[in-house]
Design an enzyme around this catalytic site. Sequence first.
Site, short mmCIF file in Angstrom:
data_model
loop_
_atom_site.label_atom_id
_atom_site.label_comp_id
_atom_site.label_asym_id
_atom_site.label_seq_id
_atom_site.Cartn_x
_atom_site.Cartn_y
_atom_site.Cartn_z
N PHE A 241 46.08 43.41 10.99
CA PHE A 241 47.27 43.42 10.11
C PHE A 241 47.56 44.81 9.52
O PHE A 241 47.87 44.93 8.35
CB PHE A 241 47.13 42.39 8.98
N HIS A 242 47.49 45.86 10.34
CA HIS A 242 47.74 47.22 9.86
C HIS A 242 48.84 47.93 10.64
O HIS A 242 48.66 49.06 11.09
CB HIS A 242 46.45 48.06 9.97
N PRO A 243 50.00 47.33 10.84
CA PRO A 243 51.04 48.03 11.60
C PRO A 243 51.60 49.22 10.84
O PRO A 243 51.89 49.14 9.64
CB PRO A 243 52.11 46.95 11.81
#
Length: 549
Positions: free
Chosen positions: A471-473
């Site tokens: 969850f690190h875009p």
Amino acid sequence: MPSAPRTFDYVIVGAGPAGCLLANRLSANPDVSVLLLEAGGQDNYPWIHIPVGYLFCIGNPRTDWCFKTEAQPGLKGRSLSYPRGKVLGGCSSINGMIYMRGQAADYDAWAAQGNAGWGWKDVLPLFRLSENHYGGDSEAHGGKGEWRVELQRYRWPILDAFRSAAAQCGVDSIDDFNTGDNQGCGYFQVNQRAGVRWNSAKAFLRPALKRRNLTVLTGVQVDKLVVDNGRASAVSARHEGNQVLYTARREILLCAGAIGSPGILQRSGIGPRPLLERLGITVEHELPGVGGNLQDHLQLRLIYKVNNTRTLNQVANSLWGKMGMGLRYLYDRSGPLAMAPSQLGAFVKSDPQQASANLEYHVQPLSLERFGEPLHGFPAFTASVCNLRPKSRGRVDIRSAKPDDAPIIDPNYLSDPEDLRVAAQAIRLTRRIVQAPALRVFGPEEYLPGPTLESEEQLHEAASAIGTTIFHPVGTCRMGNGPQDVVDATLRVHGIDGLRVVDASIMPEIVSGNTCTPTLMIAEKAAQMILQGTPRLAEKNRQQALPVT
């Protein structure tokens, strides 16, 4: 009938970490009016605030946009869930609460690419400015800011043993990951206050709501920006069934995140010409890089069954265990309900040739097939490891001109051979740590990906089978001055006046760690740059800033 236009000095789109901080900083001066627009709702869902409640927020349409990626060839054709916060506080309301800055070399690399003012020595004071560290002011930390940082309130023997095992494999134990070099193993510091999640809405927005010059609206779906003669002048949006035009006298600030901000630009006719023309959108300004350069940390979740110890799997699957967790949390806000999703971390090199740590571990005293599903019925822990500097690049694009249509998210995981090589190294290193003497008493047995997979090709296949987003875009409105860059070093959109992007999408390269706190730093720097353009406001902002509450 469209409602009458409304005019403000600054219009901020998106009330995630960046938007909440910007709203606070800009509205601190009563001479300016600030509007903050959020497409989601209020952050009043109880599970947002109980730390372990992330399990009930991710995949929940009340708090998560519930996006999906395109089928990923590098992940055996799987489509991944792609959580994004849908409430005030954005992803800080549903994330892992880990306080992490990344490495000094990350920011020095940004500056070396031509982004003046973004080196480590430039951004460290910004991290300290917003920080409210449990240890108070120091050379590395700030104690007077709003972004609360505390030690975790609960520990598990299996995690202590993993830390000892890592030390036996040459990974030193450290206490602080946030001094510029995060190599080592230790417990994450977390964004909590006394065992309760501390999101950006609590930290930055709520203290500012008493200001008469700040307006906050939720449930506002932004259609597009209005561009007049090369200047972004207004935001066209839907609110309570009405089409509304919000006009900005000074600037529009996009803080909708690495997925939302490029989508708004594209719907506004700012982006790659082929995409816009294919969708029938008038090209206001061609910027090929909008939506490109998508980077993310792909985690490999290695799961180990254990004996002779308790993990959250047993506790959470027992009625008495659930009652005990609830009572303890009610008593002193500790116990398993106060847990961050990942308690123990480690930063290591996948091989000695790496200049700095390029792998991050999130070690959890639990296991499950995927987020949103029940915990396993057997005791186990998860050693999740991700490549901090992936070479693979993807993109995000709108599917149509309609804002209700979910975006096309294509991270393109494991498309670069180097990422596969690092993935295989990560699995081998994890196995070496788990086989160390400190963990032998628990008899760890590899459940995923499976101990029989040993060759380089088999480990590549294993990474493809178990890899998932952490969850690190970032990176989809890249900062720089090249042909694929979207914003300059002041975060102004190239070729469009009155418009900046202020969120994780501006990162030229992903940071070596979790991305929430770096996003706050980006907003802090943006606020300073905006205020420096109006010296009188900067001085009043300094004098009238609200105290921490």
